[in-house]
Scaffold this motif. Structure first.
Motif, PDB file in Angstrom:
ATOM      1  N   ARG A   4      13.496  -7.098   1.811  1.00  8.17           N
ATOM      2  CA  ARG A   4      14.468  -6.406   2.164  1.00  8.17           C
ATOM      3  C   ARG A   4      14.230  -5.519   3.416  1.00  8.17           C
ATOM      4  O   ARG A   4      15.144  -4.381   3.671  1.00  8.17           O
ATOM      5  CB  ARG A   4      15.070  -5.369   0.860  1.00  8.17           C
ATOM      6  CG  ARG A   4      13.655  -4.321   0.673  1.00  8.17           C
ATOM      7  CD  ARG A   4      14.113  -3.299  -0.412  1.00  8.17           C
ATOM      8  NE  ARG A   4      13.288  -2.393  -0.658  1.00  8.17           N
ATOM      9  CZ  ARG A   4      12.073  -2.238  -1.236  1.00  8.17           C
ATOM     10  NH1 ARG A   4      11.583  -3.550  -1.957  1.00  8.17           N
ATOM     11  NH2 ARG A   4      11.314  -1.399  -1.353  1.00  8.17           N
ATOM     12  N   TRP A   5      13.092  -5.838   3.917  1.00  3.26           N
ATOM     13  CA  TRP A   5      12.771  -5.173   5.365  1.00  3.26           C
ATOM     14  C   TRP A   5      13.076  -5.808   6.407  1.00  3.26           C
ATOM     15  O   TRP A   5      12.825  -6.939   6.289  1.00  3.26           O
ATOM     16  CB  TRP A   5      11.424  -4.570   5.358  1.00  3.26           C
ATOM     17  CG  TRP A   5      11.290  -3.383   4.055  1.00  3.26           C
ATOM     18  CD1 TRP A   5      10.784  -3.554   2.869  1.00  3.26           C
ATOM     19  CD2 TRP A   5      11.190  -2.008   4.611  1.00  3.26           C
ATOM     20  NE1 TRP A   5      10.742  -2.282   2.462  1.00  3.26           N
ATOM     21  CE2 TRP A   5      10.724  -1.416   3.421  1.00  3.26           C
ATOM     22  CE3 TRP A   5      11.470  -1.314   5.623  1.00  3.26           C
ATOM     23  CZ2 TRP A   5      10.948   0.023   3.397  1.00  3.26           C
ATOM     24  CZ3 TRP A   5      11.640   0.033   5.543  1.00  3.26           C
ATOM     25  CH2 TRP A   5      11.280   0.578   4.480  1.00  3.26           C
ATOM     26  N   ILE A   6      13.790  -5.255   7.374  1.00  3.39           N
ATOM     27  CA  ILE A   6      13.795  -5.892   8.654  1.00  3.39           C
ATOM     28  C   ILE A   6      12.999  -5.051   9.795  1.00  3.39           C
ATOM     29  O   ILE A   6      12.955  -3.866   9.850  1.00  3.39           O
ATOM     30  CB  ILE A   6      15.262  -6.047   9.207  1.00  3.39           C
ATOM     31  CG1 ILE A   6      15.402  -6.733  10.451  1.00  3.39           C
ATOM     32  CG2 ILE A   6      15.820  -4.341   9.429  1.00  3.39           C
ATOM     33  CD1 ILE A   6      16.685  -7.067  10.976  1.00  3.39           C
ATOM     34  N   PHE A   7      11.996  -5.800  10.419  1.00  2.00           N
ATOM     35  CA  PHE A   7      11.099  -5.363  11.535  1.00  2.00           C
ATOM     36  C   PHE A   7      11.712  -6.106  12.738  1.00  2.00           C
ATOM     37  O   PHE A   7      11.742  -7.131  12.955  1.00  2.00           O
ATOM     38  CB  PHE A   7       9.847  -5.647  11.369  1.00  2.00           C
ATOM     39  CG  PHE A   7       9.292  -4.960   9.941  1.00  2.00           C
ATOM     40  CD1 PHE A   7       8.635  -3.918  10.063  1.00  2.00           C
ATOM     41  CD2 PHE A   7       9.269  -5.908   8.825  1.00  2.00           C
ATOM     42  CE1 PHE A   7       8.136  -3.546   8.773  1.00  2.00           C
ATOM     43  CE2 PHE A   7       8.799  -5.440   7.752  1.00  2.00           C
ATOM     44  CZ  PHE A   7       8.334  -4.327   7.509  1.00  2.00           C
ATOM     45  N   THR A   8      11.847  -5.044  13.860  1.00  2.00           N
ATOM     46  CA  THR A   8      12.356  -5.430  15.136  1.00  2.00           C
ATOM     47  C   THR A   8      11.482  -4.779  16.450  1.00  2.00           C
ATOM     48  O   THR A   8      10.766  -3.668  16.214  1.00  2.00           O
ATOM     49  CB  THR A   8      13.858  -4.760  15.511  1.00  2.00           C
ATOM     50  OG1 THR A   8      13.705  -3.450  15.271  1.00  2.00           O
ATOM     51  CG2 THR A   8      14.844  -5.452  14.566  1.00  2.00           C
TER      52      THR A   8
ATOM     53  N   ARG B 183       0.447 -11.098  -0.021  1.00  2.00           N
ATOM     54  CA  ARG B 183       1.209 -11.313  -1.104  1.00  2.00           C
ATOM     55  C   ARG B 183       1.642  -9.991  -2.249  1.00  2.00           C
ATOM     56  O   ARG B 183       2.225  -9.941  -2.924  1.00  2.00           O
ATOM     57  CB  ARG B 183       0.501 -12.269  -2.145  1.00  2.00           C
ATOM     58  CG  ARG B 183       0.390 -13.865  -1.648  1.00  2.00           C
ATOM     59  CD  ARG B 183      -0.214 -14.731  -2.808  1.00  2.00           C
ATOM     60  NE  ARG B 183      -0.424 -15.913  -2.218  1.00  2.00           N
ATOM     61  CZ  ARG B 183      -0.768 -17.163  -2.824  1.00  2.00           C
ATOM     62  NH1 ARG B 183      -1.305 -17.044  -4.240  1.00  2.00           N
ATOM     63  NH2 ARG B 183      -0.875 -18.264  -2.198  1.00  2.00           N
ATOM     64  N   THR B 184       0.925  -8.911  -1.416  1.00  2.00           N
ATOM     65  CA  THR B 184       1.430  -7.608  -1.962  1.00  2.00           C
ATOM     66  C   THR B 184       2.301  -6.735  -0.993  1.00  2.00           C
ATOM     67  O   THR B 184       2.509  -7.112  -0.029  1.00  2.00           O
ATOM     68  CB  THR B 184      -0.103  -6.734  -2.444  1.00  2.00           C
ATOM     69  OG1 THR B 184      -0.892  -6.960  -1.229  1.00  2.00           O
ATOM     70  CG2 THR B 184      -0.657  -7.951  -3.424  1.00  2.00           C
ATOM     71  N   GLY B 185       2.442  -5.457  -1.548  1.00  3.45           N
ATOM     72  CA  GLY B 185       2.988  -4.620  -0.485  1.00  3.45           C
ATOM     73  C   GLY B 185       4.481  -4.951  -0.147  1.00  3.45           C
ATOM     74  O   GLY B 185       5.081  -5.598  -1.128  1.00  3.45           O
ATOM     75  N   VAL B 186       4.973  -5.111   0.943  1.00  2.46           N
ATOM     76  CA  VAL B 186       6.130  -5.579   1.504  1.00  2.46           C
ATOM     77  C   VAL B 186       6.332  -6.973   1.285  1.00  2.46           C
ATOM     78  O   VAL B 186       7.625  -7.511   1.308  1.00  2.46           O
ATOM     79  CB  VAL B 186       6.417  -5.121   2.964  1.00  2.46           C
ATOM     80  CG1 VAL B 186       6.434  -3.429   3.149  1.00  2.46           C
ATOM     81  CG2 VAL B 186       5.387  -5.668   3.810  1.00  2.46           C
ATOM     82  N   PHE B 187       5.299  -7.698   1.097  1.00  2.00           N
ATOM     83  CA  PHE B 187       5.439  -9.091   0.985  1.00  2.00           C
ATOM     84  C   PHE B 187       5.328  -9.325  -0.414  1.00  2.00           C
ATOM     85  O   PHE B 187       5.281 -10.709  -0.897  1.00  2.00           O
ATOM     86  CB  PHE B 187       4.176  -9.927   1.505  1.00  2.00           C
ATOM     87  CG  PHE B 187       4.095  -9.852   3.071  1.00  2.00           C
ATOM     88  CD1 PHE B 187       4.606 -10.700   3.665  1.00  2.00           C
ATOM     89  CD2 PHE B 187       3.479  -8.704   3.555  1.00  2.00           C
ATOM     90  CE1 PHE B 187       4.428 -10.581   5.161  1.00  2.00           C
ATOM     91  CE2 PHE B 187       3.281  -8.589   5.045  1.00  2.00           C
ATOM     92  CZ  PHE B 187       3.881  -9.595   5.732  1.00  2.00           C
TER      93      PHE B 187
ATOM     94  N   SER C 168      -2.132  -4.125  -0.609  1.00  2.00           N
ATOM     95  CA  SER C 168      -0.751  -3.438  -0.564  1.00  2.00           C
ATOM     96  C   SER C 168      -0.359  -3.106   0.829  1.00  2.00           C
ATOM     97  O   SER C 168       0.031  -1.822   1.448  1.00  2.00           O
ATOM     98  CB  SER C 168      -0.729  -2.419  -1.464  1.00  2.00           C
ATOM     99  OG  SER C 168       0.753  -1.902  -1.540  1.00  2.00           O
ATOM    100  N   PRO C 169      -0.088  -4.129   1.813  1.00  2.00           N
ATOM    101  CA  PRO C 169       0.227  -3.566   3.168  1.00  2.00           C
ATOM    102  C   PRO C 169       1.589  -2.969   3.260  1.00  2.00           C
ATOM    103  O   PRO C 169       2.362  -3.489   2.565  1.00  2.00           O
ATOM    104  CB  PRO C 169       0.264  -5.088   3.934  1.00  2.00           C
ATOM    105  CG  PRO C 169       0.526  -6.072   2.895  1.00  2.00           C
ATOM    106  CD  PRO C 169      -0.355  -5.500   1.464  1.00  2.00           C
ATOM    107  N   ALA C 170       1.814  -2.099   4.094  1.00  2.00           N
ATOM    108  CA  ALA C 170       2.820  -1.272   4.247  1.00  2.00           C
ATOM    109  C   ALA C 170       3.588  -1.522   5.319  1.00  2.00           C
ATOM    110  O   ALA C 170       3.130  -2.346   6.446  1.00  2.00           O
ATOM    111  CB  ALA C 170       2.663   0.266   4.382  1.00  2.00           C
ATOM    112  N   GLU C 171       4.749  -1.093   5.763  1.00  2.00           N
ATOM    113  CA  GLU C 171       5.341  -1.045   6.896  1.00  2.00           C
ATOM    114  C   GLU C 171       4.614  -1.042   8.276  1.00  2.00           C
ATOM    115  O   GLU C 171       4.953  -1.667   9.103  1.00  2.00           O
ATOM    116  CB  GLU C 171       6.960  -0.394   6.926  1.00  2.00           C
ATOM    117  CG  GLU C 171       7.845  -0.505   5.772  1.00  2.00           C
ATOM    118  CD  GLU C 171       7.292   0.278   4.714  1.00  2.00           C
ATOM    119  OE1 GLU C 171       7.706   1.758   4.951  1.00  2.00           O
ATOM    120  OE2 GLU C 171       6.702  -0.016   3.576  1.00  2.00           O
TER     121      GLU C 171
END
Length: 329
Positions: free
Chosen positions: A106-110, A12-16, A64-67
């Motif tokens: 707002r992030w897209i992971f491919t 629930r933190t970071g990019v989430f 705070s998980p990051a990309e």
């Protein structure tokens, strides 16, 4: 919802953070393999990928998980699938490539493996430009990281036909005891809104074989924000480009993800406070001096039974059935 049902809570933190919406789109292509094309490996991956990815994301540290943490979860998920295909499914001997897109806020992971392809459309006014997020287009080299996306996984040095999930017999024959896992090209990109990034395309190997990336994003100009029609147009044009026997065996699959502007009345600060609903317009259809803009009709379907000898038999009376109301304008 799926995460809750499978008891795999997401961070629930970071990019989430800020209750970021999460969406997953995945294409598995049994034609992108080292051996004979087949559906079994692709079906296995389609059934199990989301569950394995959720399990990996649930293990991400809450601090705070990051990309990079999400990228690692994607790579580990592919490694899990490949390991099961190599060791736990002796009945599956074929392989598959993949094109996966995970949207978090707002992030897209491919993640792209094999001859599939992922292309993000970038708009500069009326001009459309492709941003390759893995894979390649026709007659194009395997793309390297160009600095616009935070890609940490570059195209593998393995030959194209070896970059697949599964393919146990082929890989065992090449190495004598089985080869290592085929890891995908994983990248993360920050979306700049629908005006700058209107859509994403995931395509199977027969489409990537005949279209350059620029051709892909320009192949359905008449179907903006109509993903089903756009994908049908792309698949049809790809089939036409394959000649003879190749057209009969090619299975062209495309997935388009359109990014739409925020809807009016949506949450304005991400903290659960909703904007006030718009005031209702006064009903003026039947106002004095006004013209009728719409009318409500009932469609009544009447069926009859064949009359017997006795015309007064009540069992022959008509049966009335009502369908839902329709509004005609």
């Amino acid at each position: 919802m799926i995460a809750k049902r499978t008891n795999s809570p997401l961070p629930r933190t970071g990019v989430f953070g800020d209750r970021a919406p999460v969406g997953l789109y995945a294409l598995f292509d049994g034609q992108s393999c080292a051996g004979e094309p087949g559906p079994l490996a692709a079906e296995f991956c389609a059934r199990n990928f989301h569950a394995k990815l959720l399990a990996r994301l649930a293990r991400v540290e809450e601090d705070s998980p990051a990309e990079a943490d999400v990228e690692k979860a994607l790579r580990d998920t592919f490694e899990d699938l490949d390991h099961e295909l190599q060791t736990c499914t002796p009945e599956i001997n074929d392989g598959c490539g993949a094109a996966v897109a995970l949207l978090i806020g707002r992030w897209i992971f491919t993640a792209v493996l094999g001859r599939c392809s992922a292309v993000l459309c970038e708009a500069d006014g009326p001009r459309l430009m492709p941003l390759a997020l893995g894979g390649k287009g026709a007659a194009e080299p395997w793309p390297a990281w160009d600095g616009r996306s935070k890609g940490r996984g570059k195209a593998s040095g393995l030959p194209v036909l070896q970059r697949s999930l599964g393919d146990r017999p082929v890989r065992a024959a090449q190495s004598g005891r089985g080869s290592g896992a085929s890891l995908p090209d994983v990248r993360s990109t920050e979306l700049q809104g629908p005006g700058s990034h209107p859509f994403l395309l995931l395509v199977s190997s027969p489409i990537a074989a005949v279209f350059r990336h620029q051709q892909l994003i320009e192949s359905a100009p008449d179907f903006q924000a109509q993903p089903r029609a756009a994908c049908g147009e792309i698949a049809s044009r790809a089939l036409e480009a394959h000649a003879g026997a190749a057209a009969a065996s090619a299975q062209c699959t495309a997935v388009q993800v359109c990014f739409l502007p925020d809807r009016a009345g949506a949450k304005d600060d991400g903290k659960g406070v909703e904007a006030q609903p718009a005031a209702k317009k006064a009903r003026s259809a039947n106002a004095p001096g006004g013209s009728t803009q719409s009318m409500r009709l009932r469609h009544i379907l009447v069926t009859f039974q064949e009359a017997g000898k006795d015309a007064d038999d009540r069992s022959c009376s008509p049966i009335h059935r009502r369908t839902p109301e329709n509004t005609c304008t």
